[in-house]
Every structure is written in C-alpha cells, then in structure tokens.
Design a protein around this motif. Structure first.
Motif, PDB file in Angstrom:
ATOM      1  N   VAL A 147     -24.219 -12.359 -51.770  1.00 20.52           N
ATOM      2  CA  VAL A 147     -25.271 -12.989 -52.355  1.00 20.52           C
ATOM      3  C   VAL A 147     -25.132 -14.367 -51.462  1.00 20.52           C
ATOM      4  N   VAL A 148     -26.436 -14.709 -50.979  1.00 26.58           N
ATOM      5  CA  VAL A 148     -26.785 -15.620 -49.940  1.00 26.58           C
ATOM      6  C   VAL A 148     -27.794 -16.689 -50.695  1.00 26.58           C
ATOM      7  N   GLN A 149     -27.501 -17.935 -50.871  1.00 26.89           N
ATOM      8  CA  GLN A 149     -28.489 -18.958 -51.244  1.00 26.89           C
ATOM      9  C   GLN A 149     -29.057 -19.924 -50.074  1.00 26.89           C
ATOM     10  N   ARG A 150     -30.277 -19.419 -49.874  1.00 32.07           N
ATOM     11  CA  ARG A 150     -30.846 -20.019 -48.609  1.00 32.07           C
ATOM     12  C   ARG A 150     -30.971 -21.349 -48.516  1.00 32.07           C
ATOM     13  N   LEU A 151     -30.444 -21.902 -47.479  1.00 31.11           N
ATOM     14  CA  LEU A 151     -30.726 -23.554 -47.337  1.00 31.11           C
ATOM     15  C   LEU A 151     -32.092 -24.002 -46.899  1.00 31.11           C
ATOM     16  N   GLU A 152     -32.562 -24.734 -47.450  1.00 26.52           N
ATOM     17  CA  GLU A 152     -33.784 -25.464 -47.498  1.00 26.52           C
ATOM     18  C   GLU A 152     -33.879 -26.133 -45.945  1.00 26.52           C
ATOM     19  N   GLU A 153     -35.005 -25.865 -45.276  1.00 26.93           N
ATOM     20  CA  GLU A 153     -35.165 -26.500 -43.966  1.00 26.93           C
ATOM     21  C   GLU A 153     -35.015 -27.940 -44.034  1.00 26.93           C
ATOM     22  N   GLU A 154     -35.040 -28.303 -44.945  1.00 27.60           N
ATOM     23  CA  GLU A 154     -35.116 -30.011 -45.170  1.00 27.60           C
ATOM     24  C   GLU A 154     -33.763 -30.642 -45.473  1.00 27.60           C
TER      25      GLU A 154
END
Lengths: 95, 95, 95, 95, 95, 95, 95
Positions: free
Chosen positions: C11-18
C-alpha cells in the motif's frame, strides 16, 4: 575497445557474401527468412539457470555460424560493424 | 538523494553522443532499434530465484553499457536525468 | 481501520507534487510512462514461492519509492486515499 | 446447502455500499477498476503446488476484503447471492 | 460403454434447470458467464506433476458441482449426453 | 512400413461414423468442436520431463478414444489414412 | 563442409515426392498443413534441461521422418539444399 555480451548473447561479425568459400552456403529462394553467415567474435558468460548456476554456450569465439538474416542488433565498435544476438538465434555451426 | 533500483533493475546515466570516445560506438543505419551507450550508476540486489535465493547482476557500478535506444524509464534525481531499466535490456559491456 | 495487502502487494501513499523535497524527482518529458513518488504504508507477507515458502519483500514501511504513474488501484481507507500495487511495479527506492 | 470452492478459490459475500462503516472505503474516481468490499464466507483447500503439496490461503472465513468490482462469478446459494473468485483477485484485507 | 476421461478431466452430467432443489442455485443476471450445476459421473487419474507423479483430483464421482455455462465438450455415451471438462473449470462443490 | 510418433504423440485411426457400435457416441449439436472417435494404432515413448526422465502415456495401442474433430495431422501410411496428434488432444477413453 | 545444428535442432534432407517408396506416405487433402518426408543428416547435441544437463534427441542420423511442409529453414551446404528445424517439429519416424 571491446564489446563483451551479457549472459547468453554473442557478438557476431557478418561474413560478406563475396568472401564466401567455394562450396559454401548459397541461400535458396524460399518462404522463410534467409539465414546469413558470420564469425563469433565474443561470447557471454553463459545461460543463467533457475538454480543460479551458469551453463556455457555451445558456440565459441572463431566459430562460423548460420543465423537469421534479421537476427541481432547492429553496432560499430572501433569502426567495425558487428551484431549482438542471443545464442538461441544461431541455427548451426559450419565445420 | 540516491535512487536504489529494486532486484534486477539498474540505474544508467546515458552518455551524450558528443562525449563519445575515439573509436567508440557509432550507430549504423539498420532496421532494428539503435542501441545507446551509458554508465551504470546503481544496481539492484540481484535476480530473485524461484528457490528464494538471490543471483548477483552481471553489470556493476561504473560499467559502460550498450542498451536499446528506448529501454528504461527516464527520471531526474537531484537534477540529474537517469534511466531505470532491467539488466535483461542491456546488450553488452564496453571494455 | 487498516488495509493489509496480500502477498507481494504493497500500500503506497502518493506524495503530492508540491511536497517534493529540494533536489527531488522532476519528471522529464519522454516517450515512456512518467513515474510518481510515494511512501510505503503497508506491505504484504511476501512472495509465495513454488515450494510453498515465503520470500520477504524488498521494500518496507516508510520507504519512499518510485512507481509508474498509472500503477496500482486507488482506494480510500479512513478518508485517506492510497494505492495498492504489486512490488514488481515499484522501480526503485529513494534514499 | 453450502458452496465449497475448489483449491485457491474463495466465496465472498459482497458488502452493500450502505452498510459501509464510518471511515470505511470510499472509492475515488480514477482510471482503474474500482474495488469493492466483501466478507469471506468460504475458502478452498489451498493452492496446489507443483510438487503436489498444498499451500493454505492467506484469507480466512470472516475476513473483510477488497476486490476488483468485476472480479468473480455471481451465484445464488439458498437465495443468498455470493461471488466465487480466486484469492489472487483479492487486493487486501481490512483490519 | 463408459467414458473414462484422461488425467485432470472429468465427465459431468448437467443437471436440468427444473430438477433444481429448493434453495438451490438461481443464476442472477450479471455481466459474467452464468454457471451451471452438474453431477460428476467420472474422473481422470489426476494431474500429472512435472516430477512424473500424479496428484488426485479434488472432485469425486457423485459430487454436485458448479461450472461455467460454456465449459466442456458435449458428447453422448449410450444415449446419455454428458460434458467432458478439466477440473480447473469447476468453480465449486455444492454440499 | 510403420509410423512411430515422437514423445507424447500418438497415431490414431479414425473410426468411420457408420462403423459406430450400438449405444456408441452420437455427437449432439452444440457450440463447441464436435469430438470424433478413433483407435490408437501407435504411441510415442512418452512425455519428456524437465529432469530428463520419461513419463509413459495414459493411452495404449488398441484404445478407443475421443478427440476433437480437427485434432491432429492426417497422413497416409501404406495406403491407410491415420492421424498424428498429441495425447493432450485426447478427451477420454471409451471402455 | 558440414552444418552442425545447435542443441535440439536437426538437419533434414527433404525426400523428393518421386523417390517415394511403394506403399509410402501419400498426403491426403485436408485442412491442416501437409507433412513432408525427409532424412535426418545431422542432429544437435540435445535439449538443454533447466538443471544444466543435456537430454539426447529421439531422432538419429539416417532416420526417415515426417514433418510439417513449412517446417524449418532451407539452406544450401556444398550445393545440397537441406532444412534446419527443431526436433519438436518432427511428427514421427517411418520404420
């Protein structure tokens, strides 16, 4: 500079059509891909087996081999054009 | 910051066409995908065999390698663009 | 409530671009799928080998990883959107 | 009457969207297949390994699982609609 | 005359829709192939493993099974129409 | 002159529709390929296993077998037309 | 000059239709590829098994074999046209 192929790949120098020896291979017209002749100039370390060991290739440097006309990838090393291909693509050895 | 590839993947820094050494690879026109040169900057821990053990890769950090022009995925780490690809996509090592 | 992935899934939590750190990954334009960054929040019990034993995953909770932009399946657990994917889809770990 | 799935198949009772617990799974809009929730009501005897032995499944009766919206085959047993699917189709367990 | 299926195949006698027991399987409308019920009338000698040994089937003569509507090949033996299919095509056993 | 099939192939003599015994196979109309009957007239030496050993075939000379209508390759040996096919293509044995 | 096939390949000399012996193979009209007859003139060293050992081929030099009409690649060695093919493509041996 030398190109060392990985694992089950070999480096082949294509033999020119006009350098063909008497009684050599003449490619007849047929429906399949016409094979070419070449000389093995380098071989990889061998097939990687599923148990982690290595199996030597059947061809060795100096062998004259037959391979499909469109087999391999063409690159130039020190100005000499050679082919990199998998041993699997070699049809047979001329002796 | 460093990019550590998983298993049988490697990180490759593509060598610019103009940084090519004398006598280096010149890609001839042919019907197949033209290979590129690059330098290995990171390697994975190796192939995972079906019995659970690990097989080391054949390439190591610092190797100059040949690979297909469209191999790998391009990413930037600390402003430097690199490629992540599987070792299988590497054609050979230049020595 | 927690989402426990099966076997070789993570399970991966996507890191926001900002939220990207200085010197982090900037995705260049190219012909391949652009990779994304994320943080591992849960891992499966491992690969099931053909002999019935289990092989641990190479990534662990807390790792910052690169993966293809369209990898995985997006779900929300307790209002937080996460991705479930196979470890095979992870390109590398950022260290 | 009971439906006993074979080998690595499981029988899942789909959880209705409205019986979702607070803080449960809310499926966001995205390009991939939206997963569904369900409860395992029966499991097969396990994976058949190539050496003839059997490997237990990772899910057990009572587990709340996530699976692809279109996974499995829908049948009614004693008037209750259930899904038969392979464990491989299950993305994770909610705990 | 009897039809003995080879290896992992079974012979199934399809149960007529109208002979369905109370509380039996009623096939709901859905997007997947609707399963059918049948009774196992003959089983093969088992799966042939790669090491040459044989693994028994999980179903036995007399079992009432669920299988895909279009599974198997229909033949008539002594005037009775039966289906030959691989055990893999059987979804589950009704008990 | 005799035709000896290699490995897991068998030679089958197709039984004519009109030589069918009473109570024999009558092929009903259905959506799948209609099976044919035949008699095994020669069998190969067996399956070659990955460890190099040989596994005997399940059918033997004299067996009456069912196989797909379009299975095998038709040849004439000493004026008698026979079919060469892999044992895998045989659905079952009539006893 | 001799052509030595690699691994599980064989070199076959196609037998002319008019040199067919009395009672030999006559190819009937049917929907599948018509097989041809030939004589084995060279065999490879054998199949490479996954454990690294070698398994001999089933055919030997001198065997008259049946093979698919379009099997193999045609080459000329010392003016004599032969076919290189994998043993797998050989249907059977005529005895």
């Amino acid at each position: 500079m030398q190109l060392k192929p990985l694992q089950d790949r070999v480096v082949v120098q294509r033999l020119e059509e006009e350098t063909k020896t008497a009684g050599g291979i003449i490619i007849p017209d047929n429906h399949t891909e016409k094979p070419s002749q070449g000389k093995i100039v380098a071989v990889g370390t061998g097939y990687r087996l599923t148990d982690g060991s290595v199996r030597n290739l059947d061809v060795k440097v100096g062998d004259t081999v037959l391979f499909g006309k469109y087999s391999g990838t063409s690159v130039k090393v020190d100005g000499k054009e050679v082919l990199i291909m998998k041993e699997e693509e070699i049809l047979g050895i001329l002796q």
